[in-house]
Design a protein around this motif. Structure first.
Motif, PDB file in Angstrom:
ATOM      1  N   CYS A  23      31.834 121.816  48.293  1.00 39.99           N
ATOM      2  CA  CYS A  23      33.119 122.409  47.934  1.00 39.99           C
ATOM      3  C   CYS A  23      33.553 121.830  46.584  1.00 39.99           C
ATOM      4  O   CYS A  23      33.440 120.615  46.366  1.00 39.99           O
ATOM      5  CB  CYS A  23      34.133 122.072  49.027  1.00 39.99           C
ATOM      6  SG  CYS A  23      35.801 122.678  48.757  1.00 39.99           S
ATOM      7  N   ASP A  24      34.012 122.673  45.692  1.00 39.52           N
ATOM      8  CA  ASP A  24      34.536 122.245  44.400  1.00 39.52           C
ATOM      9  C   ASP A  24      35.996 122.666  44.288  1.00 39.52           C
ATOM     10  O   ASP A  24      36.388 123.696  44.842  1.00 39.52           O
ATOM     11  CB  ASP A  24      33.729 122.870  43.261  1.00 39.52           C
ATOM     12  CG  ASP A  24      32.289 122.418  43.266  1.00 39.52           C
ATOM     13  OD1 ASP A  24      31.405 123.254  43.506  1.00 39.52           O
ATOM     14  OD2 ASP A  24      32.055 121.215  43.055  1.00 39.52           O
ATOM     15  N   TYR A  25      36.770 121.892  43.554  1.00 42.74           N
ATOM     16  CA  TYR A  25      38.183 122.235  43.393  1.00 42.74           C
ATOM     17  C   TYR A  25      38.600 122.027  41.952  1.00 42.74           C
ATOM     18  O   TYR A  25      37.918 121.357  41.174  1.00 42.74           O
ATOM     19  CB  TYR A  25      39.063 121.428  44.355  1.00 42.74           C
ATOM     20  CG  TYR A  25      39.025 119.928  44.145  1.00 42.74           C
ATOM     21  CD1 TYR A  25      38.047 119.157  44.760  1.00 42.74           C
ATOM     22  CD2 TYR A  25      39.977 119.283  43.359  1.00 42.74           C
ATOM     23  CE1 TYR A  25      38.011 117.785  44.583  1.00 42.74           C
ATOM     24  CE2 TYR A  25      39.954 117.914  43.181  1.00 42.74           C
ATOM     25  CZ  TYR A  25      38.954 117.163  43.797  1.00 42.74           C
ATOM     26  OH  TYR A  25      38.925 115.808  43.619  1.00 42.74           O
ATOM     27  N   THR A  26      39.721 122.623  41.598  1.00 41.78           N
ATOM     28  CA  THR A  26      40.162 122.558  40.204  1.00 41.78           C
ATOM     29  C   THR A  26      41.469 121.783  40.019  1.00 41.78           C
ATOM     30  O   THR A  26      41.750 121.306  38.928  1.00 41.78           O
ATOM     31  CB  THR A  26      40.360 123.974  39.633  1.00 41.78           C
ATOM     32  OG1 THR A  26      41.308 124.680  40.460  1.00 41.78           O
ATOM     33  CG2 THR A  26      39.050 124.748  39.628  1.00 41.78           C
ATOM     34  N   ASN A  27      42.241 121.632  41.077  1.00 43.17           N
ATOM     35  CA  ASN A  27      43.567 121.033  40.969  1.00 43.17           C
ATOM     36  C   ASN A  27      43.510 119.529  41.256  1.00 43.17           C
ATOM     37  O   ASN A  27      43.271 119.112  42.387  1.00 43.17           O
ATOM     38  CB  ASN A  27      44.516 121.729  41.950  1.00 43.17           C
ATOM     39  CG  ASN A  27      45.963 121.311  41.792  1.00 43.17           C
ATOM     40  OD1 ASN A  27      46.270 120.289  41.169  1.00 43.17           O
ATOM     41  ND2 ASN A  27      46.862 122.088  42.368  1.00 43.17           N
ATOM     42  N   SER A  28      43.761 118.715  40.251  1.00 48.46           N
ATOM     43  CA  SER A  28      43.673 117.266  40.430  1.00 48.46           C
ATOM     44  C   SER A  28      44.862 116.706  41.220  1.00 48.46           C
ATOM     45  O   SER A  28      44.895 115.520  41.536  1.00 48.46           O
ATOM     46  CB  SER A  28      43.581 116.573  39.073  1.00 48.46           C
ATOM     47  OG  SER A  28      44.690 116.931  38.281  1.00 48.46           O
ATOM     48  N   MET A  29      45.839 117.547  41.546  1.00 48.55           N
ATOM     49  CA  MET A  29      47.005 117.098  42.301  1.00 48.55           C
ATOM     50  C   MET A  29      46.805 117.195  43.818  1.00 48.55           C
ATOM     51  O   MET A  29      47.670 116.783  44.580  1.00 48.55           O
ATOM     52  CB  MET A  29      48.238 117.924  41.909  1.00 48.55           C
ATOM     53  CG  MET A  29      48.614 117.810  40.447  1.00 48.55           C
ATOM     54  SD  MET A  29      48.914 116.098  39.950  1.00 48.55           S
ATOM     55  CE  MET A  29      50.408 115.747  40.866  1.00 48.55           C
ATOM     56  N   PHE A  30      45.676 117.731  44.259  1.00 52.43           N
ATOM     57  CA  PHE A  30      45.422 117.780  45.695  1.00 52.43           C
ATOM     58  C   PHE A  30      45.398 116.354  46.250  1.00 52.43           C
ATOM     59  O   PHE A  30      44.746 115.476  45.677  1.00 52.43           O
ATOM     60  CB  PHE A  30      44.075 118.448  46.007  1.00 52.43           C
ATOM     61  CG  PHE A  30      44.041 119.930  45.766  1.00 52.43           C
ATOM     62  CD1 PHE A  30      42.903 120.524  45.244  1.00 52.43           C
ATOM     63  CD2 PHE A  30      45.114 120.739  46.095  1.00 52.43           C
ATOM     64  CE1 PHE A  30      42.839 121.896  45.040  1.00 52.43           C
ATOM     65  CE2 PHE A  30      45.071 122.104  45.892  1.00 52.43           C
ATOM     66  CZ  PHE A  30      43.932 122.687  45.362  1.00 52.43           C
ATOM     67  N   ASP A  31      46.105 116.106  47.366  1.00 54.69           N
ATOM     68  CA  ASP A  31      46.125 114.748  47.903  1.00 54.69           C
ATOM     69  C   ASP A  31      45.332 114.589  49.193  1.00 54.69           C
ATOM     70  O   ASP A  31      45.027 113.475  49.600  1.00 54.69           O
ATOM     71  CB  ASP A  31      47.574 114.253  48.096  1.00 54.69           C
ATOM     72  CG  ASP A  31      48.338 115.052  49.135  1.00 54.69           C
ATOM     73  OD1 ASP A  31      49.429 114.592  49.523  1.00 54.69           O
ATOM     74  OD2 ASP A  31      47.857 116.130  49.560  1.00 54.69           O
ATOM     75  N   TYR A  32      45.000 115.687  49.844  1.00 51.64           N
ATOM     76  CA  TYR A  32      44.172 115.633  51.040  1.00 51.64           C
ATOM     77  C   TYR A  32      43.197 116.800  51.002  1.00 51.64           C
ATOM     78  O   TYR A  32      43.538 117.882  50.502  1.00 51.64           O
ATOM     79  CB  TYR A  32      45.028 115.736  52.321  1.00 51.64           C
ATOM     80  CG  TYR A  32      45.372 114.416  52.933  1.00 51.64           C
ATOM     81  CD1 TYR A  32      46.589 113.811  52.648  1.00 51.64           C
ATOM     82  CD2 TYR A  32      44.494 113.766  53.790  1.00 51.64           C
ATOM     83  CE1 TYR A  32      46.918 112.589  53.204  1.00 51.64           C
ATOM     84  CE2 TYR A  32      44.818 112.543  54.354  1.00 51.64           C
ATOM     85  CZ  TYR A  32      46.024 111.960  54.053  1.00 51.64           C
ATOM     86  OH  TYR A  32      46.353 110.753  54.605  1.00 51.64           O
ATOM     87  N   PHE A  33      42.028 116.547  51.565  1.00 48.74           N
ATOM     88  CA  PHE A  33      41.019 117.591  51.685  1.00 48.74           C
ATOM     89  C   PHE A  33      40.589 117.643  53.149  1.00 48.74           C
ATOM     90  O   PHE A  33      40.492 116.611  53.817  1.00 48.74           O
ATOM     91  CB  PHE A  33      39.818 117.292  50.791  1.00 48.74           C
ATOM     92  CG  PHE A  33      40.191 117.179  49.344  1.00 48.74           C
ATOM     93  CD1 PHE A  33      40.580 115.960  48.808  1.00 48.74           C
ATOM     94  CD2 PHE A  33      40.195 118.301  48.527  1.00 48.74           C
ATOM     95  CE1 PHE A  33      40.958 115.854  47.476  1.00 48.74           C
ATOM     96  CE2 PHE A  33      40.566 118.205  47.195  1.00 48.74           C
ATOM     97  CZ  PHE A  33      40.945 116.985  46.669  1.00 48.74           C
ATOM     98  N   LEU A  34      40.345 118.861  53.624  1.00 50.62           N
ATOM     99  CA  LEU A  34      40.016 119.033  55.032  1.00 50.62           C
ATOM    100  C   LEU A  34      38.844 119.988  55.170  1.00 50.62           C
ATOM    101  O   LEU A  34      38.616 120.842  54.310  1.00 50.62           O
ATOM    102  CB  LEU A  34      41.207 119.635  55.793  1.00 50.62           C
ATOM    103  CG  LEU A  34      42.539 118.901  55.723  1.00 50.62           C
ATOM    104  CD1 LEU A  34      43.370 119.380  54.541  1.00 50.62           C
ATOM    105  CD2 LEU A  34      43.327 119.104  57.011  1.00 50.62           C
ATOM    106  N   TRP A  35      38.146 119.828  56.268  1.00 57.47           N
ATOM    107  CA  TRP A  35      37.126 120.791  56.663  1.00 57.47           C
ATOM    108  C   TRP A  35      37.524 121.385  58.016  1.00 57.47           C
ATOM    109  O   TRP A  35      37.919 120.667  58.936  1.00 57.47           O
ATOM    110  CB  TRP A  35      35.747 120.149  56.771  1.00 57.47           C
ATOM    111  CG  TRP A  35      35.135 119.860  55.442  1.00 57.47           C
ATOM    112  CD1 TRP A  35      35.203 118.693  54.736  1.00 57.47           C
ATOM    113  CD2 TRP A  35      34.354 120.749  54.638  1.00 57.47           C
ATOM    114  NE1 TRP A  35      34.515 118.790  53.553  1.00 57.47           N
ATOM    115  CE2 TRP A  35      33.981 120.047  53.464  1.00 57.47           C
ATOM    116  CE3 TRP A  35      33.909 122.073  54.797  1.00 57.47           C
ATOM    117  CZ2 TRP A  35      33.200 120.627  52.459  1.00 57.47           C
ATOM    118  CZ3 TRP A  35      33.135 122.637  53.810  1.00 57.47           C
ATOM    119  CH2 TRP A  35      32.783 121.917  52.652  1.00 57.47           C
TER     120      TRP A  35
END
Lengths: 110, 118
Positions: A23-35
């Motif tokens: 998974c790749d993301y663009t927003n550096s402000m994300f504070d949690y990641f989930l599956w």
């Protein structure tokens, strides 16, 4: 513009081997990641999460790795089992409603 | 109940008709979300309720879509004058907003309502 990207729509793995979902993301402000894991005709169910201040979280056969510099996370399933066959969604929390990827369909072949 | 309950589980409607989808969240969950998943797509945020605050409607695709929630209980999503592009699985989720430990468990989803507009 997709903030959370799962570039592999599908993945096939033999039973007992490792499954790696990316998974790749663009927003550096994300504070949690989930599956999340989703079976047909059911809602997504929470699998594992990781805080942005960590780089690894493990729960049984499931491990999530976070590489903030690359804005990349991965889910490792070891060993893979036929019951793991499902669609896996990556999601991220931006301080508001979760943002989801399009999902990767994992097939574990016996 | 123990989980998030959605009804109906399936709905087939004619183009131009109105439909109403229902969600019963987990008791005590303060936040409630509606998402939809169109064929081959990811989960698309629609609307979010939290307590007595004004809902976040930023994800609603058009003014044909509206939703209500009574307190911290049942929510209904209404689609007026349905179009074929409204065909999707509509998912409701609820959560406790306060995370007291390092693990964040995200949302608990219902099984969804599969809407087919013919």
């Amino acid at each position: 513009d997709q903030q959370v990207k799962q570039n592999s729509p599908s993945l096939s793995v033999q039973e007992g081997r490792i499954s790696i979902l990316n998974c790749d993301y663009t927003n550096s402000m994300f504070d949690y990641f989930l599956w999340y894991k989703k079976y047909p005709a059911e809602g997504p169910t929470f699998l594992i999460s990781i805080s942005s201040i960590k780089d690894k979280n493990e729960d049984g056969r499931f491990t999530v790795f976070l590489n903030k510099s690359a804005k990349h996370l991965s889910l490792h399933i070891v060993p893979s089992q036929p019951g793991d066959s499902a669609v896996y969604f990556c999601a991220a929390r931006p301080g508001g409603p979760l943002v989801f990827g399009k999902g990767t369909r994992l097939s574990v072949i016996a | 109940g123990a989980g998030v309950s959605q009804s109906p589980s399936n709905k087939v409607t004619e183009k131009g008709k109105d439909v109403e989808l229902r969600c019963d969240p987990i008791s005590g969950h303060t936040a409630l979300y509606w998402y939809r998943q169109r064929l081959g797509q990811g989960l698309e945020f629609l609307i979010y309720f939290q307590g007595n605050s004004a809902p976040d409607k930023s994800g609603l695709p058009s003014d044909r879509f509206s939703a209500e929630r009574t307190g911290e209980s049942v929510s209904t999503l209404t689609i007026q004058r349905t179009q074929q592009e409204d065909s999707a699985v509509y998912l409701c989720a609820s959560t406790l907003l306060l995370d007291r430990d390092a693990q964040y468990y995200g949302y608990t989803f219902g099984s969804g309502t599969r809407l087919t507009v013919v």
